[in-house]
Each structure stands twice: as structure tokens, then as C-alpha cells.
Scaffold this motif. Structure first.
Motif, PDB file in Angstrom:
ATOM      1  N   GLU A 129     -11.036  13.060  -0.835  1.00  0.00           N
ATOM      2  CA  GLU A 129     -11.489  12.168   0.227  1.00  0.00           C
ATOM      3  C   GLU A 129     -12.381  11.024  -0.259  1.00  0.00           C
ATOM      4  O   GLU A 129     -12.758  10.167   0.527  1.00  0.00           O
ATOM      5  CB  GLU A 129     -12.210  12.967   1.317  1.00  0.00           C
ATOM      6  N   LEU A 183      -8.175   8.422   3.211  1.00  0.00           N
ATOM      7  CA  LEU A 183      -7.418   7.770   4.280  1.00  0.00           C
ATOM      8  C   LEU A 183      -7.679   6.270   4.316  1.00  0.00           C
ATOM      9  O   LEU A 183      -6.783   5.493   4.619  1.00  0.00           O
ATOM     10  CB  LEU A 183      -7.770   8.381   5.639  1.00  0.00           C
ATOM     11  N   LYS A 184      -8.907   5.877   4.015  1.00  0.00           N
ATOM     12  CA  LYS A 184      -9.270   4.459   3.959  1.00  0.00           C
ATOM     13  C   LYS A 184      -9.741   4.140   2.547  1.00  0.00           C
ATOM     14  O   LYS A 184     -10.364   4.977   1.904  1.00  0.00           O
ATOM     15  CB  LYS A 184     -10.406   4.154   4.929  1.00  0.00           C
ATOM     16  N   PRO A 185      -9.510   2.932   2.065  1.00  0.00           N
ATOM     17  CA  PRO A 185     -10.032   2.565   0.741  1.00  0.00           C
ATOM     18  C   PRO A 185     -11.561   2.690   0.714  1.00  0.00           C
ATOM     19  O   PRO A 185     -12.239   2.296   1.650  1.00  0.00           O
ATOM     20  CB  PRO A 185      -9.598   1.105   0.580  1.00  0.00           C
ATOM     21  N   SER A 202     -13.481   8.056   3.340  1.00  0.00           N
ATOM     22  CA  SER A 202     -13.433   8.178   4.792  1.00  0.00           C
ATOM     23  C   SER A 202     -14.416   9.249   5.235  1.00  0.00           C
ATOM     24  O   SER A 202     -14.993   9.977   4.413  1.00  0.00           O
ATOM     25  CB  SER A 202     -12.021   8.527   5.259  1.00  0.00           C
TER      26      SER A 202
END
Length: 120
Positions: A24, A30-32, A35
Motif C-alpha cells: 500500500e 491504489l493511488k500514486p 493510499s
């Protein structure tokens, strides 16, 4: 045998903690840049010291607790693609190992009627 089960549970839980952190933050967030899913590692810290110390009660409840992570791993292995799906599969394997070790540890360390102390 009991020591091997304790070692297996300890190693799989610690590996799951590190896998979750790496997954993570840098490997496949999920996001650069990471997240909020990184906070899913916090509940994994709850049983850590009880598992390391061989506390039977911790083994009993954590074997049910880990099923949330198993479910997440199965869903993400099926729904995600690429590295994230492979990391989810690793999560599934680690949770199965942890679950198996905790179930057998709890079973082998339970007190039988011959070992229980009778209250007067």
C-alpha cells in the motif's frame, strides 16, 4: 510441533504486516504515493505480541480475525490486475498459513479434562 506452529504463525503474521505496508505504500498502491489502505495494517498489530508470546487466547480469536484479510486477498486477486493481483495472492497464502498454524496451535494447547485443575 507446538513450537513449529508458533513459529509459522509468527512468521506469517509478520510477513503479512510487511507485505501490507509495502503493497500500500510503494509496490502497488491504489493511488500514486500511497493510499489510506495502509491503515489496514493497524489491526494486524493487535495480535502480534500475543502470537509471539504463545498466548492461546490470542491464537483462538486471531484465527477468526485473519479471515477478513483472506477475504480481501481473494477479492483483490480476482478483481485487480498485474502486481496488485499477485500481492493479493501472496496475502491469501499468508493468511491460510497463519490460519492453519493458529487453529492447530489452539487445538494442541487446549487443556483436556485430565489436565484441568478442579475447583473445590
Amino acid at each position: 510441533m507446538i513450537q513449529k506452529l508458533q513459529l509459522g504463525a509468527s512468521i506469517s503474521l509478520i510477513a503479512l504486516i510487511f507485505l501490507t505496508l509495502a503493497w500500500e505504500t510503494v509496490l502497488a498502491p491504489l493511488k500514486p504515493g500511497g493510499s489510506l489502505l495502509i491503515f489496514k495494517v493497524l489491526p494486524l498489530l493487535l495480535p502480534l505480541f500475543g502470537i509471539l508470546r504463545g498466548k492461546r487466547y490470542t491464537y483462538q480469536w486471531s484465527c477468526m480475525f485473519i479471515l477478513f484479510y483472506f477475504t480481501e486477498g481473494v477479492v483483490r486477486a480476482w478483481a485487480d490486475v498485474g502486481l496488485s493481483a499477485k500481492l493479493a495472492l501472496a496475502e491469501v497464502i499468508l493468511t491460510i498459513l497463519f490460519f492453519t498454524c493458529t487453529i492447530f496451535y489452539a487445538r494442541l494447547t487446549r487443556q483436556t479434562p485430565q489436565n484441568q485443575v478442579k475447583n473445590p
